[in-house]
Enzyme design. Structure first.
Site, PDB file in Angstrom:
ATOM      1  N   HIS A 100       0.831  -1.215   0.000  1.00 11.42           N
ATOM      2  CA  HIS A 100       0.000   0.000   0.000  1.00 11.42           C
ATOM      3  C   HIS A 100       0.859   1.256   0.000  1.00 11.42           C
ATOM      4  CE1 HIS A 100       0.531  -0.887   4.322  1.00 11.42           C
ATOM      5  NE2 HIS A 100       0.809   0.385   4.325  1.00 11.42           N
TER       6      HIS A 100
ATOM      7  N   ASP B  47      -3.458 -12.583 -18.076  1.00  9.50           N
ATOM      8  CA  ASP B  47      -3.881 -13.974 -18.020  1.00  9.50           C
ATOM      9  C   ASP B  47      -3.283 -14.795 -19.151  1.00  9.50           C
ATOM     10  OD1 ASP B  47      -5.519 -14.431 -15.741  1.00  9.50           O
ATOM     11  OD2 ASP B  47      -6.968 -13.040 -16.596  1.00  9.50           O
TER      12      ASP B  47
ATOM     13  N   CYS C  95      -5.070  -5.051 -23.388  1.00 10.50           N
ATOM     14  CA  CYS C  95      -5.338  -4.339 -22.138  1.00 10.50           C
ATOM     15  C   CYS C  95      -4.632  -4.959 -20.937  1.00 10.50           C
ATOM     16  CB  CYS C  95      -6.838  -4.239 -21.886  1.00 10.50           C
ATOM     17  SG  CYS C  95      -7.658  -5.825 -21.755  1.00 10.50           S
TER      18      CYS C  95
ATOM     19  N   ARG D   4     -16.161  -4.380 -19.341  1.00 17.02           N
ATOM     20  CA  ARG D   4     -16.003  -5.837 -19.303  1.00 17.02           C
ATOM     21  C   ARG D   4     -17.003  -6.389 -18.306  1.00 17.02           C
ATOM     22  NH1 ARG D   4     -10.557  -8.481 -17.136  1.00 17.02           N
ATOM     23  NH2 ARG D   4     -11.288  -7.746 -15.116  1.00 17.02           N
TER      24      ARG D   4
ATOM     25  N   ARG E  56     -13.025  -2.667 -15.342  1.00 17.53           N
ATOM     26  CA  ARG E  56     -13.138  -3.941 -14.614  1.00 17.53           C
ATOM     27  C   ARG E  56     -14.367  -3.889 -13.704  1.00 17.53           C
ATOM     28  NH1 ARG E  56      -7.044  -3.584 -14.487  1.00 17.53           N
ATOM     29  NH2 ARG E  56      -6.273  -5.551 -15.306  1.00 17.53           N
TER      30      ARG E  56
ATOM     31  N   GLU F 141      -7.544 -14.026 -23.654  1.00 15.25           N
ATOM     32  CA  GLU F 141      -6.669 -14.196 -22.496  1.00 15.25           C
ATOM     33  C   GLU F 141      -6.472 -15.667 -22.143  1.00 15.25           C
ATOM     34  OE1 GLU F 141      -8.331 -12.183 -19.099  1.00 15.25           O
ATOM     35  OE2 GLU F 141     -10.366 -12.809 -19.562  1.00 15.25           O
TER      36      GLU F 141
HETATM   37  C1  PEP Z   1      -5.622  -9.532 -18.370  1.00 15.24           C
HETATM   38  O1  PEP Z   1      -5.858 -10.683 -18.024  1.00 15.24           O
HETATM   39  O2  PEP Z   1      -4.617  -9.192 -19.028  1.00 15.24           O
HETATM   40  C2  PEP Z   1      -6.539  -8.439 -18.011  1.00 15.24           C
HETATM   41  C3  PEP Z   1      -6.362  -7.229 -18.491  1.00 15.24           C
HETATM   42  O3  PEP Z   1      -7.531  -8.696 -17.145  1.00 15.24           O
HETATM   43  P1  PEP Z   1      -7.332  -8.887 -15.562  1.00 15.24           P
HETATM   44  O4  PEP Z   1      -5.966  -8.363 -15.224  1.00 15.24           O
HETATM   45  O5  PEP Z   1      -8.433  -8.105 -14.930  1.00 15.24           O
HETATM   46  O6  PEP Z   1      -7.458 -10.355 -15.385  1.00 15.24           O
HETATM   47 MG    MG Z   2      -7.759 -11.310 -17.271  1.00 14.41          MG
END
Ligand code: PEP
Ligand code: MG
Length: 589
Positions: A198, A464, A511, A341, A305, A440
């Protein structure tokens, strides 16, 4: 200022927030000094109990205010710390225990609170691991606040500096970190902590140069020692010599020049020197973060998100509540696009309203779209809310965790149902809302050409995609060395997805964190990527890189990198190329 006492000494830690600080040490304590017991007369007990109750109420209010401020300046991750503090404070079993002890033992509330927390901290500290350490830190923080309110000292931090300094501490409690006065605190150096602690997150939000995880700096320095802290490299120099000081004064000037340059670049397009425009968008978790995207020069939200709506509360958000939130983000960003999303719950994100059983492999389990498709009620109400916000005409919907056409088709059926329900209710929405999927899961990357035939855009989630491609948990420190962002296989997956999009004339964005990683950017541009969505604070730096390179150069580098055999080689090569071009720029290396 020079080294008037002691020998120049160099320490190293993890650079957690950019910038260079030169100043004097101000040590702050992390642990509450021990409180000794004071015996009460029996007649004093009721008053002591009332004093405790009042302090609990005041502390609750103070923590709630901190939570709001944390959400405002640093987002959900830090806001949640204060949710945890509210839970600790609001624990009625604990409160009853304290009241019981005051009544029975007839000691003052300060001592009973101190001692009760000490027992819990002691218990937790015996367990190994980061989670327990953080939990102990939370307990210490709540205790310190409660004690201050009990003593009528309010919520002020007693040892906060009153003049310009570099703070040195074992660590900062979340409350200390949140209440830093950046005009007085020019730098922060701590013994413990990592990039995502943090303290590090808040220091970045407050733009205070910070080095964490130095080891034992708080035991090695004294108040008033001369100190230099380099938040770009992680170096901390105590008792610097005159020459070192001069060197760092000039480094600090250069860094300030770099920051001014980033400031100037905000309003300019992210265009390569030969005219290829790359859209730079921001990732958000709260609607108000849309403003941050804009102020950093982003021209869209590539990833909202939405599951964070769940994670900050116990109950499930209603359609109307969600609509208010999505509509706010769309309004703040207009006319730029906002990609919402649908919920990505499961994995490591849980909510009381969603019954997720214990799983051996949660990241391979009941997660994201899989949850949505089995909870049609929730899914449809989310889709209705997104659709209603789409009446502003700048909203797109994106499904996470798509592994194949089955889920995509199923999700689109539910979207159609949601549209019909809104038509029935005569509510406005964009009937042609653009529908995209996250790429992903490796199967989606390999199969991207077919998936692209049935949706309007693809967005590569590298966080991911990497973990599933190389089979290394993105959050497991023990295998962090295997989580290779520049792995040639990952790059091939990205290439396949981009080519699939080109073939089907479908937009492809990215992303994951890789989009905001300087050394990866020329590669991604070279692979043909035309939209990168990232943490908004990275947008100006990434824009600088894009504006300094030609598309042709990026393609050349990419061709070379794609022939290399290891992630290490590729990363070294790309960093070397950046270094050549930006030798005078103080960060990224
Ligand atoms: C990803 O998986 O790259 C992504 C952008 O989604 P998250 O980090 O929320 O899983
Ligand atoms: Mg993801």
């Amino acid at each position: 200022m020079g080294s008037e006492s002691g020998k120049e000494c160099i320490l190293r830690g993890i650079p957690a927030a950019h910038g260079i600080a030169i100043g004097r040490v101000h040590l702050i304590t992390y642990n509450e000094p021990e409180v000794l017991p004071r015996k009460l007369a029996p007649a004093e007990v009721p008053e002591e109990l009332a004093r405790f109750n009042a302090a609990v109420e005041q502390t609750k209010g103070a923590i709630e205010r901190s939570r709001e401020r944390a959400l405002d300046i640093a987002g959900i991750a830090v806001g949640k710390i204060f949710d945890a503090h509210l839970l600790i404070l609001g624990d009625t079993v604990f409160q009853d225990q304290v009241r019981g002890r005051i009544a029975r033992e007839q000691f003052d509330a300060e001592y009973i609170i101190y001692d009760s927390f000490a027992q819990m901290i002691e218990l937790i500290s015996r367990s190994a691991g980061e989670v327990f350490r953080e939990r102990a830190a939370d307990l210490r923080d709540v205790r310190a606040r409660l004690l201050r309110h009990l003593r009528g000292e309010g919520d002020l931090i007693p040892d906060h500096p009153t003049h310009e300094v570099v703070l040195v501490a074992e660590d900062l409690s979340p409350t200390q970190a949140l209440n830093l006065d950046r005009k007085l605190v020019h730098g922060i150096a701590t013994d413990i902590g990592g990039l995502t602690s943090h303290t590090a997150i808040l220091a970045r939000s407050l733009d205070i140069p910070t080095v964490v995880g130095i080891g034992d700096i708080s035991a090695r320095v004294h108040n008033g020692d001369a100190i230099i802290l380099n938040g770009n490299s992680g170096k901390v120099i105590v008792h610097p010599q005159k020459a070192t000081l001069a060197e760092y004064e000039s480094k600090r000037e250069r860094f300030r020049g770099f920051q001014r340059m980033l400031e100037d670049i905000r309003t300019q397009p992210a265009m390569t020197t030969d005219g290829r425009e790359i859209l730079l968008w921001g990732n958000i978790e709260l609607p108000r973060e849309a403003e941050l995207v804009m102020s950093h020069g982003g021209t869209g939200v590539g990833l909202f998100r939405s599951e964070f709506l769940f994670l900050t509360r116990e109950t499930t958000p209603t359609e109307d509540e969600q609509f208010g939130i999505y509509d706010k983000a769309a309004e703040l960003m207009a006319p730029y696009p906002v990609v919402i999303r649908t919920f990505d719950l499961g994995g490591d994100k849980y909510h009381a309203g969603i019954n997720i059983r214990d799983e051996k492999n949660p990241f391979l389990g009941y997660r994201a779209l899989r949850v949505s498709l089995s909870r049609r009620d929730l899914f449809r109400s989310q889709l209705r809310a997104i659709l209603r916000a789409s009446a502003r005409e700048n909203v797109m919907v994106m499904f996470p965790f798509v592994s194949g056409l089955e889920e995509l088709r199923e999700a689109k059926v539910v979207l159609e149902e949601a549209k019909q329900e809104l038509q029935h209710r005569k509510l406005a929405f964009d009937p042609d809302i653009r529908v995209g999927i996250m790429v992903e899961i490796p199967s989606a990357a390999v199969f991207a050409d077919r998936l692209a035939e049935e949706c309007d855009f693809l967005s590569i989630g590298t966080n991911d995609l990497i973990q599933y491609t190389v089979a290394a948990d993105r959050a497991n420190e023990q295998v962090a060395g295997y989580y290779r962002s520049f792995h040639p296989a990952v790059l091939r997956m990205i290439e396949m997805t981009v080519k699939a999009g080109e073939k089907r004339n479908v937009h492809v964005g990215l992303c994951g964190e890789l989009g905001g990683t300087p050394a990866a950017v020329p590669l991604l541009v070279g692979l043909g990527m035309t939209e990168l969505s990232m943490t908004s604070s990275m947008i100006p730096e990434i824009k600088k890189i894009i504006r300094s390179l030609s598309y042709e150069e990026c393609k050349r580098m990419t061709r070379k990198a794609m022939k290399m055999g290891t992630s290490h080689e590729i990363q070294q090569y790309m960093q070397g190329e950046l270094k050549k071009r930006f030798a005078d720029l103080p960060i990224w290396f």
